[in-house]
Design a protein around this motif. Structure first.
Motif, PDB file in Angstrom:
ATOM      1  N   GLN A  83      70.262   4.070  69.125  1.00  0.00           N
ATOM      2  CA  GLN A  83      70.332   5.484  69.605  1.00  0.00           C
ATOM      3  C   GLN A  83      69.900   6.365  68.373  1.00  0.00           C
ATOM      4  O   GLN A  83      69.752   5.896  67.174  1.00  0.00           O
ATOM      5  CB  GLN A  83      72.087   5.718  69.673  1.00  0.00           C
ATOM      6  N   THR A  84      69.512   7.680  68.845  1.00  0.00           N
ATOM      7  CA  THR A  84      68.863   8.429  67.801  1.00  0.00           C
ATOM      8  C   THR A  84      69.199  10.166  68.321  1.00  0.00           C
ATOM      9  O   THR A  84      70.088  10.012  69.189  1.00  0.00           O
ATOM     10  CB  THR A  84      67.530   8.282  67.801  1.00  0.00           C
ATOM     11  N   PHE A  85      68.676  10.823  67.882  1.00  0.00           N
ATOM     12  CA  PHE A  85      68.844  12.293  68.181  1.00  0.00           C
ATOM     13  C   PHE A  85      67.395  12.809  68.547  1.00  0.00           C
ATOM     14  O   PHE A  85      66.585  12.315  68.200  1.00  0.00           O
ATOM     15  CB  PHE A  85      69.278  13.347  67.127  1.00  0.00           C
ATOM     16  N   ALA A  86      67.256  14.214  69.263  1.00  0.00           N
ATOM     17  CA  ALA A  86      66.074  14.812  69.425  1.00  0.00           C
ATOM     18  C   ALA A  86      66.375  15.773  68.665  1.00  0.00           C
ATOM     19  O   ALA A  86      67.590  16.311  67.981  1.00  0.00           O
ATOM     20  CB  ALA A  86      66.201  15.550  70.880  1.00  0.00           C
ATOM     21  N   CYS A  87      65.145  16.529  68.141  1.00  0.00           N
ATOM     22  CA  CYS A  87      65.171  17.668  67.082  1.00  0.00           C
ATOM     23  C   CYS A  87      64.297  18.735  67.626  1.00  0.00           C
ATOM     24  O   CYS A  87      63.374  18.530  67.858  1.00  0.00           O
ATOM     25  CB  CYS A  87      64.738  17.250  65.799  1.00  0.00           C
ATOM     26  N   THR A  88      64.989  19.899  67.899  1.00  0.00           N
ATOM     27  CA  THR A  88      64.229  20.996  68.291  1.00  0.00           C
ATOM     28  C   THR A  88      63.845  22.047  67.197  1.00  0.00           C
ATOM     29  O   THR A  88      64.678  22.269  66.462  1.00  0.00           O
ATOM     30  CB  THR A  88      64.755  21.818  69.426  1.00  0.00           C
ATOM     31  N   THR A  89      62.768  22.479  67.182  1.00  0.00           N
ATOM     32  CA  THR A  89      62.308  23.713  66.389  1.00  0.00           C
ATOM     33  C   THR A  89      61.703  24.459  66.922  1.00  0.00           C
ATOM     34  O   THR A  89      60.941  24.827  67.932  1.00  0.00           O
ATOM     35  CB  THR A  89      61.606  23.415  64.970  1.00  0.00           C
ATOM     36  N   SER A  90      61.486  26.067  66.216  1.00  0.00           N
ATOM     37  CA  SER A  90      60.750  26.928  66.701  1.00  0.00           C
ATOM     38  C   SER A  90      59.122  26.686  66.281  1.00  0.00           C
ATOM     39  O   SER A  90      59.017  25.410  65.942  1.00  0.00           O
ATOM     40  CB  SER A  90      60.843  28.320  65.939  1.00  0.00           C
ATOM     41  N   ILE A  91      58.278  27.614  66.432  1.00  0.00           N
ATOM     42  CA  ILE A  91      56.640  27.139  66.198  1.00  0.00           C
ATOM     43  C   ILE A  91      56.544  27.453  64.522  1.00  0.00           C
ATOM     44  O   ILE A  91      57.483  27.878  63.832  1.00  0.00           O
ATOM     45  CB  ILE A  91      55.834  28.053  66.972  1.00  0.00           C
ATOM     46  N   GLY A  92      55.633  27.083  64.228  1.00  0.00           N
ATOM     47  CA  GLY A  92      54.913  27.165  62.615  1.00  0.00           C
ATOM     48  C   GLY A  92      55.773  26.621  61.677  1.00  0.00           C
ATOM     49  O   GLY A  92      55.885  25.510  61.698  1.00  0.00           O
ATOM     50  N   PRO A  93      56.559  27.475  60.700  1.00  0.00           N
ATOM     51  CA  PRO A  93      57.222  26.803  59.527  1.00  0.00           C
ATOM     52  C   PRO A  93      58.456  26.041  60.121  1.00  0.00           C
ATOM     53  O   PRO A  93      58.649  25.095  59.305  1.00  0.00           O
ATOM     54  CB  PRO A  93      57.542  27.855  58.753  1.00  0.00           C
ATOM     55  N   ALA A 126      47.262  35.561  71.843  1.00  0.00           N
ATOM     56  CA  ALA A 126      47.155  34.910  70.483  1.00  0.00           C
ATOM     57  C   ALA A 126      46.493  36.037  69.505  1.00  0.00           C
ATOM     58  O   ALA A 126      45.411  36.684  70.354  1.00  0.00           O
ATOM     59  CB  ALA A 126      46.364  33.859  70.672  1.00  0.00           C
ATOM     60  N   PRO A 127      46.521  35.925  68.213  1.00  0.00           N
ATOM     61  CA  PRO A 127      47.365  35.150  67.645  1.00  0.00           C
ATOM     62  C   PRO A 127      48.920  35.537  67.608  1.00  0.00           C
ATOM     63  O   PRO A 127      49.109  36.743  67.486  1.00  0.00           O
ATOM     64  CB  PRO A 127      46.910  35.168  66.196  1.00  0.00           C
ATOM     65  N   VAL A 128      49.713  34.547  67.959  1.00  0.00           N
ATOM     66  CA  VAL A 128      51.154  35.028  67.969  1.00  0.00           C
ATOM     67  C   VAL A 128      51.646  34.841  66.617  1.00  0.00           C
ATOM     68  O   VAL A 128      50.981  34.127  65.846  1.00  0.00           O
ATOM     69  CB  VAL A 128      51.963  33.923  69.018  1.00  0.00           C
ATOM     70  N   LEU A 129      52.969  35.290  66.359  1.00  0.00           N
ATOM     71  CA  LEU A 129      53.394  35.226  65.020  1.00  0.00           C
ATOM     72  C   LEU A 129      53.528  33.622  64.750  1.00  0.00           C
ATOM     73  O   LEU A 129      54.059  32.862  65.402  1.00  0.00           O
ATOM     74  CB  LEU A 129      55.054  35.606  64.952  1.00  0.00           C
ATOM     75  N   GLN A 130      53.241  33.393  63.480  1.00  0.00           N
ATOM     76  CA  GLN A 130      53.261  32.222  62.715  1.00  0.00           C
ATOM     77  C   GLN A 130      52.079  31.117  63.390  1.00  0.00           C
ATOM     78  O   GLN A 130      51.942  29.855  63.182  1.00  0.00           O
ATOM     79  CB  GLN A 130      54.578  31.642  62.527  1.00  0.00           C
ATOM     80  N   GLN A 131      51.219  31.560  64.082  1.00  0.00           N
ATOM     81  CA  GLN A 131      49.983  31.091  64.560  1.00  0.00           C
ATOM     82  C   GLN A 131      48.837  30.714  63.512  1.00  0.00           C
ATOM     83  O   GLN A 131      48.247  31.728  63.025  1.00  0.00           O
ATOM     84  CB  GLN A 131      49.422  31.287  65.774  1.00  0.00           C
ATOM     85  N   LEU A 132      48.552  29.366  63.316  1.00  0.00           N
ATOM     86  CA  LEU A 132      47.582  29.190  62.582  1.00  0.00           C
ATOM     87  C   LEU A 132      46.009  29.278  63.392  1.00  0.00           C
ATOM     88  O   LEU A 132      45.816  28.686  64.454  1.00  0.00           O
ATOM     89  CB  LEU A 132      47.492  27.751  62.074  1.00  0.00           C
ATOM     90  N   GLU A 133      45.141  30.388  62.991  1.00  0.00           N
ATOM     91  CA  GLU A 133      44.075  30.238  63.676  1.00  0.00           C
ATOM     92  C   GLU A 133      43.049  29.516  63.259  1.00  0.00           C
ATOM     93  O   GLU A 133      42.791  29.346  61.978  1.00  0.00           O
ATOM     94  CB  GLU A 133      43.668  31.855  63.663  1.00  0.00           C
ATOM     95  N   SER A 134      42.203  29.051  63.837  1.00  0.00           N
ATOM     96  CA  SER A 134      41.037  28.219  63.740  1.00  0.00           C
ATOM     97  C   SER A 134      39.748  28.737  64.312  1.00  0.00           C
ATOM     98  O   SER A 134      39.807  29.160  65.432  1.00  0.00           O
ATOM     99  CB  SER A 134      41.347  26.873  64.041  1.00  0.00           C
ATOM    100  N   LEU A 135      38.685  28.558  63.450  1.00  0.00           N
ATOM    101  CA  LEU A 135      37.348  29.162  64.038  1.00  0.00           C
ATOM    102  C   LEU A 135      36.773  28.280  64.756  1.00  0.00           C
ATOM    103  O   LEU A 135      35.889  28.332  65.768  1.00  0.00           O
ATOM    104  CB  LEU A 135      36.495  29.345  62.877  1.00  0.00           C
TER     105      LEU A 135
END
Ligand SMILES: Cc1ncc(C[n+]2csc(CCOP(=O)(O)OP(=O)(O)O)c2C)c(N)n1
Ligand SMILES: [Mg+2]
Length: 624
Positions: A83-93, A126-135
């Motif tokens: 048995q275990t858990f699920a873990c939910t987070t926002s984006i970014g940090p 895009a870019p949304v708050l906390q988005q890492l942009e890539s070239l």
């Protein structure tokens, strides 16, 4: 055909998770005990909304994303990975805060489902708050960092991808050989998008956990090896405990007389007072285990991944002709040290081996030697438990108090610092779950979060979290969660003014403990072991109290013992704070750990340490 259900991606995900079960030995349970999480814009309207709508899938608020992953895997460890858990987070940090937890899960082979929010799949904003942009690519996000630390990784870019991603994710989570962190990155827009999911997707599902048996020819070769050898030793790892094979191991040991050394994850495989239990093995091992290991001509590894602590950096086994039999569910581990692989479940295989070895026993003289070493070791533990160090008590004697005055059914939790080594040697394990040590990642900050997960998995047991001042400062905020949920922990906070373990390591490398004490800088430099260094005054008691814990400060072993009794009777999470000596350690016993020393240095102490290191290096074996 059952009727389709129109659900958002997030709702479908939670509805599916609710229906997953594991079954082993005729016992069935839900795979997920619920979901830990912290909401942000990356998950509040998706997973957050779904959890609100489906309270059967219980949501637990936490303070730190790394901590919640650690709580989840601690829970899974107590539940033998069923048995275990699920873990939910926002984006970014919020998402990347889980990376360390993911690594801890995967290194320790413990299941956890990570659900980081991700940047918009539709991209137009895009870019949304906390988005890492890539070239390089619009497909990159910080969640790609989870790939090497996950056993399965996927990004759900449209709702119907769940139909193929989720069964695969569940297969990996429930596989004893593949389990670890499973990451499903969930773009924040996709989480809220609806789809007509086929009804049967949400049917009750059972994942049967197999007890596979090894190849018959391999078993016969193993039996021949065992019958031929003179000095066998068993290395019991976490796999013994996860497979619920401790009773089978005891019977095997009683029948054959083969002594047992235990890894960090395997400690408790055999009760400490069994005459053939040699205790911890390897770099932090006992004299008993390390002597027997040194001379062994056959090592039978059971459910171990042979970390460098277990093998004392490949120096533990010195017989020139030593051979290995590796009983493991995982082919990868079974193949280590050029061993004879017995790929199978520990319990089923031990039972089979016991039958095949009918009539076999080690020589009486060998067995007696192992038993003598066992008893001599118990005497050494008694000595350290009764050290009476002054003015501050030693850590070893505090562990003696904890071991002898805690409930015999309690679970002790620890992960990093000078404590794991001392506990590996000194803790007398009375049941298989007594010793809960996260030593795959040895992650500072696991302790309190892990304790939370342990207590949730075993609410009927006392949970004693042992945490150093360094780990406490790194991550203790989930004390708040313990108080909030009424999940009672006994937290023993050991104040030794800094990073004692690394101080000792630094000294052994000739570096005077530089940078390892909590002191004020002098002329811009942090001092090491100088006697007149200015210690920081940190009020740990006030800190823990401010988070809602009850705090007892103890100064002596007597006060410590009394505090433990009070904490055991208390309802609230209780922190026992005690200062202890930063220099008194438990010695090493014929063991070594390879930490390379600077090849060039102006300091004679470092040059000396380098020479000693070079000498020890020559003892490292290749096992080809
Ligand atoms: C997250 C993390 N960072 C760094 C380390 C390296 N490290 C191992 S033990 C230790 C010191 C731990 O200090 P404390 O918790 O006070 O325990 P003590 O060594 O004093 O017993 C450090 C920095 C680690 N294991 N985990
Ligand atoms: Mg410390």
């Amino acid at each position: 055909m059952t009727q389709s259900r129109r659900l958002t991606t997030a709702q479908a995900l939670i509805a599916f998770l609710l229906q997953q079960h594991t079954r082993r030995d005729g016992v069935e349970q839900r795979l997920f005990a619920g979901c830990f999480g912290i909401f942000g814009h990356g998950n509040v309207a998706g997973i957050g909304q779904a959890l609100q709508q489906m309270p059967e899938f219980r949501y637990y608020q936490v303070r730190n994303e790394q901590a919640m992953v650690h709580a989840a895997i601690a829970y899974a460890k107590v539940k033998n990975r069923l048995q275990t858990f699920a873990c939910t987070t926002s984006i970014g940090p919020g998402a990347t805060n889980m990376l360390t937890g993911a690594a801890t899960a995967t290194i320790n082979r413990l299941p956890v489902l990570l659900l980081p929010g991700d940047i918009f799949a539709r991209r137009n904003v895009a870019p949304v708050l906390q988005q890492l942009e890539s070239l390089q690519s619009q497909d990159f996000s910080v969640n790609d960092c989870f790939k090497p630390v996950s056993r399965y990784w996927d990004r759900i870019n449209r709702p119907d991808q769940l139909l193929t991603a989720l069964p695969e994710a569940m297969r990996v989570l429930t596989s004893p050989t593949e389990t670890g962190a499973v990451t499903l990155a969930l773009p924040q827009d996709v989480q809220t998008e609806a789809f007509d999911f086929p009804g049967e997707f949400f049917d009750h599902r059972v994942w049967h956990i197999a007890r596979n048996r090894p190849d018959t020819a391999a078993l016969h070769r193993a039996v021949a090896l065992i019958r031929d050898c003179r000095r066998p030793v068993i290395v019991a790892g976490g796999g013994v405990i996860y497979a619920d094979a401790t009773e089978a191991l005891r019977k095997f040991v009683d029948q054959t007389g083969i002594p047992v050394g235990e890894t960090m994850a395997g400690k408790g495989s055999l009760r400490y007072d069994h005459p053939l239990c040699l205790g911890g093995i390897g770099a932090t091992g006992t004299l008993a285990a390390n002597r027997i290991a040194r001379d062994a001509d056959l090592v039978i590894g059971i459910g171990t991944r042979y970390s460098d602590f277990t093998t004392a950096s490949k120096t533990a086994f010195q017989d020139p002709d030593v051979e290995f039999i590796n009983l493991n569910v995982t082919e990868f581990d079974a193949g280590k040290h050029h061993g004879l692989p017995l790929i199978g479940d520990a319990r089923a295989t031990l039972e089979e081996l016991a039958v095949m070895l009918t009539g076999y026993r080690v020589d009486d003289a060998y067995r007696e030697r192992a038993e003598r070493l066992h008893h001599a070791w118990e005497t050494e533990v008694d000595r350290i438990y009764a050290l009476h160090h002054t003015p501050l008590p030693s850590q070893g004697e505090l562990f003696g108090v904890l071991n002898e005055h805690s409930d015999p059914g309690a679970i002790m939790v620890n992960a990093a610092g000078s404590m794991p080594g001392d506990l590996h040697k000194l803790w007398r394990s009375r049941h298989p779950k007594n010793f809960h040590m996260e030593y795959g990642n040895s992650c500072m900050g696991y302790e309190i979060a892990g304790g939370l997960g342990v207590k949730m998995a075993a609410p009927e047991r006392d949970v004693i979290v042992i945490v150093g001042d360094g780990s406490y400062l790194m991550l203790s905020s989930d004390l708040v969660t313990a108080v909030q949920q009424g999940i009672k922990l006994i937290v023993v906070l050991l104040d030794n003014g800094g990073y004692k373990s690394i101080g000792a390591l630094s000294r052994s490398l000739g570096q005077d403990g530089f940078g390892t004490r909590f002191v004020r800088p002098r002329d811009g430099q942090l001092e090491g072991d100088s006697a007149d260094a200015q210690p920081l005054e940190i009020d740990y008691a006030a800190n823990a109290r401010s988070l809602g814990a009850t705090v007892i400060t103890a100064r002596t072993t007597g006060e410590f013992s009394a505090a433990l009794a009070t904490a055991r009777a208390a309802e609230n999470t209780t922190v026992i704070l005690i200062r202890n000596d930063r220099l008194t350690g438990v010695p090493g016993y014929d063991s070594w750990w390879d930490v390379p020393v600077a090849e060039v240095s102006d300091m004679p102490s470092v040059q000396e340490a380098r020479r000693a290191w070079e000498a020890m290096r020559t003892r490292e074996r290749l096992f080809l």
